[in-house]
Motif scaffolding. Structure first.
Motif, PDB file in Angstrom:
ATOM      1  N   MET A  41     -68.203  -6.371   1.274  1.00  0.00           N
ATOM      2  CA  MET A  41     -68.430  -5.272   2.219  1.00  0.00           C
ATOM      3  C   MET A  41     -67.545  -4.096   1.868  1.00  0.00           C
ATOM      4  O   MET A  41     -66.819  -4.118   0.887  1.00  0.00           O
ATOM      5  CB  MET A  41     -68.185  -5.749   3.635  1.00  0.00           C
ATOM      6  CG  MET A  41     -66.766  -6.137   3.900  1.00  0.00           C
ATOM      7  SD  MET A  41     -66.648  -7.387   5.140  1.00  0.00           S
ATOM      8  CE  MET A  41     -66.946  -8.826   4.215  1.00  0.00           C
ATOM      9  N   GLY A  42     -67.612  -3.083   2.690  1.00  0.00           N
ATOM     10  CA  GLY A  42     -66.787  -1.905   2.467  1.00  0.00           C
ATOM     11  C   GLY A  42     -67.589  -0.703   2.009  1.00  0.00           C
ATOM     12  O   GLY A  42     -67.035   0.374   1.835  1.00  0.00           O
ATOM     13  N   ARG A 330     -63.302  -5.558  15.638  1.00  0.00           N
ATOM     14  CA  ARG A 330     -64.741  -5.368  15.619  1.00  0.00           C
ATOM     15  C   ARG A 330     -65.433  -6.723  15.601  1.00  0.00           C
ATOM     16  O   ARG A 330     -65.239  -7.502  14.663  1.00  0.00           O
ATOM     17  CB  ARG A 330     -65.145  -4.566  14.387  1.00  0.00           C
ATOM     18  CG  ARG A 330     -64.717  -3.118  14.441  1.00  0.00           C
ATOM     19  CD  ARG A 330     -63.644  -2.805  13.442  1.00  0.00           C
ATOM     20  NE  ARG A 330     -63.984  -3.250  12.095  1.00  0.00           N
ATOM     21  CZ  ARG A 330     -63.111  -3.508  11.163  1.00  0.00           C
ATOM     22  NH1 ARG A 330     -61.827  -3.380  11.402  1.00  0.00           N
ATOM     23  NH2 ARG A 330     -63.491  -3.909   9.978  1.00  0.00           N
ATOM     24  N   PHE A 333     -67.411  -7.827  12.367  1.00  0.00           N
ATOM     25  CA  PHE A 333     -66.554  -8.207  11.240  1.00  0.00           C
ATOM     26  C   PHE A 333     -66.056  -9.638  11.412  1.00  0.00           C
ATOM     27  O   PHE A 333     -66.101 -10.439  10.481  1.00  0.00           O
ATOM     28  CB  PHE A 333     -65.376  -7.226  11.167  1.00  0.00           C
ATOM     29  CG  PHE A 333     -64.353  -7.540  10.107  1.00  0.00           C
ATOM     30  CD1 PHE A 333     -64.648  -7.358   8.771  1.00  0.00           C
ATOM     31  CD2 PHE A 333     -63.093  -7.994  10.452  1.00  0.00           C
ATOM     32  CE1 PHE A 333     -63.712  -7.632   7.799  1.00  0.00           C
ATOM     33  CE2 PHE A 333     -62.142  -8.271   9.490  1.00  0.00           C
ATOM     34  CZ  PHE A 333     -62.462  -8.091   8.155  1.00  0.00           C
ATOM     35  N   VAL A 334     -65.597  -9.967  12.615  1.00  0.00           N
ATOM     36  CA  VAL A 334     -65.041 -11.293  12.840  1.00  0.00           C
ATOM     37  C   VAL A 334     -66.137 -12.354  12.840  1.00  0.00           C
ATOM     38  O   VAL A 334     -65.973 -13.428  12.258  1.00  0.00           O
ATOM     39  CB  VAL A 334     -64.240 -11.310  14.163  1.00  0.00           C
ATOM     40  CG1 VAL A 334     -63.661 -12.681  14.420  1.00  0.00           C
ATOM     41  CG2 VAL A 334     -63.128 -10.290  14.118  1.00  0.00           C
ATOM     42  N   VAL A 365     -68.827  -3.591  10.853  1.00  0.00           N
ATOM     43  CA  VAL A 365     -68.163  -4.503   9.931  1.00  0.00           C
ATOM     44  C   VAL A 365     -67.163  -3.718   9.077  1.00  0.00           C
ATOM     45  O   VAL A 365     -66.025  -4.125   8.893  1.00  0.00           O
ATOM     46  CB  VAL A 365     -69.199  -5.205   9.018  1.00  0.00           C
ATOM     47  CG1 VAL A 365     -68.512  -5.994   7.929  1.00  0.00           C
ATOM     48  CG2 VAL A 365     -70.100  -6.108   9.827  1.00  0.00           C
ATOM     49  N   ASP A 366     -67.594  -2.565   8.593  1.00  0.00           N
ATOM     50  CA  ASP A 366     -66.768  -1.795   7.673  1.00  0.00           C
ATOM     51  C   ASP A 366     -65.829  -0.812   8.364  1.00  0.00           C
ATOM     52  O   ASP A 366     -64.795  -0.466   7.804  1.00  0.00           O
ATOM     53  CB  ASP A 366     -67.668  -1.022   6.694  1.00  0.00           C
ATOM     54  CG  ASP A 366     -68.379  -1.953   5.748  1.00  0.00           C
ATOM     55  OD1 ASP A 366     -67.986  -3.121   5.692  1.00  0.00           O
ATOM     56  OD2 ASP A 366     -69.314  -1.523   5.060  1.00  0.00           O
TER      57      ASP A 366
ATOM     58  N   THR B 132     -59.964 -17.620  11.645  1.00  0.00           N
ATOM     59  CA  THR B 132     -60.322 -16.208  11.838  1.00  0.00           C
ATOM     60  C   THR B 132     -59.303 -15.250  11.225  1.00  0.00           C
ATOM     61  O   THR B 132     -59.604 -14.096  10.951  1.00  0.00           O
ATOM     62  CB  THR B 132     -60.496 -15.902  13.336  1.00  0.00           C
ATOM     63  OG1 THR B 132     -60.816 -14.532  13.488  1.00  0.00           O
ATOM     64  CG2 THR B 132     -59.247 -16.207  14.122  1.00  0.00           C
ATOM     65  N   TRP B 135     -60.056 -13.194   7.041  1.00  0.00           N
ATOM     66  CA  TRP B 135     -60.500 -11.840   6.698  1.00  0.00           C
ATOM     67  C   TRP B 135     -59.598 -10.780   7.315  1.00  0.00           C
ATOM     68  O   TRP B 135     -59.388  -9.723   6.728  1.00  0.00           O
ATOM     69  CB  TRP B 135     -61.941 -11.617   7.154  1.00  0.00           C
ATOM     70  CG  TRP B 135     -62.951 -12.222   6.240  1.00  0.00           C
ATOM     71  CD1 TRP B 135     -62.710 -13.128   5.255  1.00  0.00           C
ATOM     72  CD2 TRP B 135     -64.353 -11.957   6.217  1.00  0.00           C
ATOM     73  NE1 TRP B 135     -63.881 -13.456   4.624  1.00  0.00           N
ATOM     74  CE2 TRP B 135     -64.905 -12.758   5.196  1.00  0.00           C
ATOM     75  CE3 TRP B 135     -65.198 -11.133   6.960  1.00  0.00           C
ATOM     76  CZ2 TRP B 135     -66.267 -12.748   4.905  1.00  0.00           C
ATOM     77  CZ3 TRP B 135     -66.552 -11.133   6.682  1.00  0.00           C
ATOM     78  CH2 TRP B 135     -67.076 -11.932   5.659  1.00  0.00           C
ATOM     79  N   ASN B 136     -59.085 -11.076   8.512  1.00  0.00           N
ATOM     80  CA  ASN B 136     -58.193 -10.106   9.149  1.00  0.00           C
ATOM     81  C   ASN B 136     -56.957  -9.861   8.301  1.00  0.00           C
ATOM     82  O   ASN B 136     -56.500  -8.731   8.163  1.00  0.00           O
ATOM     83  CB  ASN B 136     -57.794 -10.607  10.534  1.00  0.00           C
ATOM     84  CG  ASN B 136     -58.889 -10.377  11.556  1.00  0.00           C
ATOM     85  OD1 ASN B 136     -59.291  -9.249  11.802  1.00  0.00           O
ATOM     86  ND2 ASN B 136     -59.394 -11.450  12.131  1.00  0.00           N
ATOM     87  N   GLU B 139     -57.817  -7.792   5.331  1.00  0.00           N
ATOM     88  CA  GLU B 139     -57.948  -6.385   5.690  1.00  0.00           C
ATOM     89  C   GLU B 139     -56.566  -5.733   5.781  1.00  0.00           C
ATOM     90  O   GLU B 139     -56.368  -4.608   5.316  1.00  0.00           O
ATOM     91  CB  GLU B 139     -58.688  -6.260   7.022  1.00  0.00           C
ATOM     92  CG  GLU B 139     -59.132  -4.836   7.310  1.00  0.00           C
ATOM     93  CD  GLU B 139     -59.717  -4.652   8.692  1.00  0.00           C
ATOM     94  OE1 GLU B 139     -59.549  -5.539   9.541  1.00  0.00           O
ATOM     95  OE2 GLU B 139     -60.333  -3.603   8.922  1.00  0.00           O
ATOM     96  N   ILE B 157     -60.647  -6.145   0.689  1.00  0.00           N
ATOM     97  CA  ILE B 157     -61.907  -6.456   1.356  1.00  0.00           C
ATOM     98  C   ILE B 157     -62.714  -5.199   1.664  1.00  0.00           C
ATOM     99  O   ILE B 157     -63.940  -5.209   1.595  1.00  0.00           O
ATOM    100  CB  ILE B 157     -61.665  -7.318   2.624  1.00  0.00           C
ATOM    101  CG1 ILE B 157     -62.958  -7.899   3.184  1.00  0.00           C
ATOM    102  CG2 ILE B 157     -60.918  -6.548   3.699  1.00  0.00           C
ATOM    103  CD1 ILE B 157     -62.764  -9.012   4.158  1.00  0.00           C
ATOM    104  N   MET B 158     -62.029  -4.093   1.967  1.00  0.00           N
ATOM    105  CA  MET B 158     -62.750  -2.859   2.306  1.00  0.00           C
ATOM    106  C   MET B 158     -62.790  -1.892   1.124  1.00  0.00           C
ATOM    107  O   MET B 158     -63.836  -1.384   0.760  1.00  0.00           O
ATOM    108  CB  MET B 158     -62.074  -2.146   3.484  1.00  0.00           C
ATOM    109  CG  MET B 158     -62.196  -2.874   4.804  1.00  0.00           C
ATOM    110  SD  MET B 158     -63.885  -2.899   5.355  1.00  0.00           S
ATOM    111  CE  MET B 158     -63.791  -4.157   6.615  1.00  0.00           C
ATOM    112  N   MET B 159     -61.619  -1.632   0.542  1.00  0.00           N
ATOM    113  CA  MET B 159     -61.538  -0.651  -0.536  1.00  0.00           C
ATOM    114  C   MET B 159     -62.009  -1.290  -1.850  1.00  0.00           C
ATOM    115  O   MET B 159     -62.013  -2.510  -1.987  1.00  0.00           O
ATOM    116  CB  MET B 159     -60.086  -0.171  -0.710  1.00  0.00           C
ATOM    117  CG  MET B 159     -59.400   0.246   0.572  1.00  0.00           C
ATOM    118  SD  MET B 159     -60.201   1.605   1.401  1.00  0.00           S
ATOM    119  CE  MET B 159     -59.677   2.962   0.398  1.00  0.00           C
TER     120      MET B 159
END
Lengths: 367, 179
Positions: A41-42, A330, A333-334, A365-366, B132, B135-136, B139, B157-159
């Motif tokens: 994602m992202g 969010r 996302f979770v 999500v992002d 959980t 992913w947190n 991030e 995960i995002m960038m």
């Protein structure tokens, strides 16, 4: 003799209609069966949290619209609610009622959109058209109220921006019995269909322990028998004034999640009916708020029930007019985190069924 | 200072009594429990957050972060089985991660925090306790550069994977070689 198969690496998305946005899953498949998967994602990451650090609190509100863009009202609310908790503000009664009405309308609109697109995902075309027809009516109400169909920027810290125009409440009152009638029809159209049941029952199943461990919320959690709804368990706004049920299923499969979202539309209609009945005839729509908002130093986390689950807002304030740090929890996302676990050993066709049943919005999500 | 203010109040039987709600009792019980079950120096501070409905906020010794979390999840008196939110923040003097926990069975909540330095930020990962967090924490690693030791999959995960720097840090300078 068995047929020799070779493992294949397949990119589903980012441009694929059933991923509901720009979202990619890298799957390893052996024949038809998924052996492992990795969500990527992202693509829609805009850095809302970073941008917010350079914006005043009121300026952040339109940015929240663009996270979960099919449920902007609840996003507006969570930010306002967090700031109001930190400041200890009183919200006028009329504003609270308007907020609840728009949030519940939004929940219905969001669930209708999900219902239509989910059935489209698994191959039924016509429910999509019905769902969009009814959702469009809600968007028209919003358009009349605040001049936008999707990105409302409606709530403000201390109240709401616009009062209900004349006759608006009457329109909501008439919409409730209309949608109730439609729901009976939709139930007859879809919910007993044998092909539909065969596609959903027993697919994407997980236990209550897994759901809690993965931090799932909303329908994804309630489908395993855990009765957890923040409107009841951590009451905010004026939800304690309304009578409604929290639909729960115990199977934990796609069908359970489907039934819960379907039932939640009826529950939201119940709340709407009561809210419209109790709606104060007159009053302020904005509380007494200073022109320049300086939020006292401190830290707060609040979570509310969005159509997708718990949306939360964590603010660290240093006493300025801008947040020092703003974090959104969010739900999409979770909730998405459990996907690789669910996909293991499933077929490719079920990927679409399972991903759809989690109900994600990629903008959220992002973030 | 505060003592002096309280004595000056003309009616001492109304307001100041409410200042001490039932919460601090639970606060002491929890503090004692953690000291008993984890370690003498496990808790650095334990205060109710008045701005957030007196949510008990515990700053945990980073060395005992994982063991404290394990106790909080499994101990009969805590049973924090549900992790509501994970946040990380750069406070310029140091970095901080906060986990907002909740117990579905006992219906109580807590916030636990661990702090770390800004030069080589490192915190013990709690993914083994609450899935959980996975992913947190990724991030937080991506956006703040905090490294979670013991995390099974510490990737951005995002960038994009080749991104330079961690955007949510306060001293972040955007680097775009193509401009």
């Amino acid at each position: 003799m068995a047929i020799r198969t070779e493992e294949l690496l397949l990119n589903v998305g980012p441009q694929h209609p059933s991923t509901h946005g720009v979202f990619r899953v890298v799957v390893h498949i052996d024949g038809e069966v998924i052996t492992s998967s990795d969500p990527v994602m992202g693509y829609l990451h805009r850095g809302t949290e970073k941008l917010a650090e350079n914006l005043t609190y009121t300026q952040i509100i339109p940015y929240t619209d663009r996270m979960d863009y099919v449920s902007a009202m609840t996003n507006n609310y969570v930010l306002c609610h967090a700031v109001e908790t930190l400041m200890g503000l009183e919200i006028p009664e009329r504003a609270e009622y308007l907020r609840v009405i728009v949030m519940e309308l939004q929940r219905i609109a969001s669930h209708l959109l999900w219902w239509g697109t989910y059935l489209l995902d698994i191959g039924a075309m016509s429910p999509f058209l019905f769902a969009f027809r009814d959702r469009e009516m809600i968007l028209d109400f919003f358009n009349e109220l605040c001049g936008a169909r999707l990105t409302y920027n409606y709530m403000r810290i201390g109240g709401v921006k616009w009062d209900a125009p004349e006759g608006w409440i009457e329109k909501i009152r008439n919409y409730v019995p209309y949608l109730r009638q439609q729901l009976i029809e939709y139930d007859a159209l879809v919910n007993g269909n044998e092909i539909f049941l065969a596609r959903l029952k027993g697919v994407g199943k997980y236990s209550a322990e897994d759901a809690i461990n993965y931090g799932l919320s909303g329908a994804c959690l309630r489908s395993t028998g855990v009765k957890w709804d923040l409107r009841k368990d951590r009451p905010y706004s004026i939800y304690n004034r309304f009578e409604f049920d929290v639909p729960v299923e115990t199977e934990g499969d796609c069908y359970a999640r489907y039934l819960i979202r379907f039932a939640e539309i009826s529950e939201s209609l119940k709340i709407l009916e009561q809210a419209v009945e109790q709606f104060p005839a007159e009053g302020e729509t904005m509380g007494k708020v200073p022109r320049v908002l300086r939020v006292p130093e401190g830290e707060v986390y609040v979570g509310i029930e969005s159509p997708r689950g718990e949306i939360g807002c964590h603010i660290i304030s240093k006493g300025k007019d801008k947040p020092y740090r703003l974090k959104f929890r969010r739900p999409s996302f979770v909730n998405l985190q459990i996907l690789p676990k669910l996909l293991e050993g499933e077929t490719m066709t079920n990927l679409v069924t399972i991903l759809g049943s989690i109900d994600i919005v990629v903008g959220e999500v992002d973030a | 200072m505060s003592d002096g203010i309280q004595k000056d109040q003309p009616t001492p039987n109304v307001e100041p009594v409410i200042e001490a709600p039932a919460e601090p009792v639970q606060l002491h019980v929890w503090h004692q429990l953690l000291v008993d079950r984890v370690s003498q120096d496990a808790v650095i501070s334990c205060v109710p957050n008045a701005k957030n409905n007196d949510l008990i906020t515990i700053i945990v010794n980073p060395e005992h972060f994982l063991s404290t979390a394990t106790v909080l999840k499994n101990d009969e008196q805590f049973q924090f089985d549900y992790c509501r939110n994970v946040s990380g923040s750069d406070l310029e003097t140091h970095m901080e991660v906060a986990y907002y926990l909740c117990s579905m069975t006992l219906n109580h909540e807590v916030c636990i925090k661990a702090t770390t330095n800004r030069e080589t930020p490192e915190v013990q990962s709690l993914t083994s306790v609450w899935e959980t967090a996975n992913w947190n924490e990724r991030e937080i690693f991506d956006l703040l550069g905090i490294n979670f030791t013991g995390h099974p999959d510490m990737r951005r995960i995002m960038m994009p994977d080749n991104w330079v720097g961690h955007p949510l840090r306060k001293d972040y300078v955007p680097l775009d070689p193509e401009v």
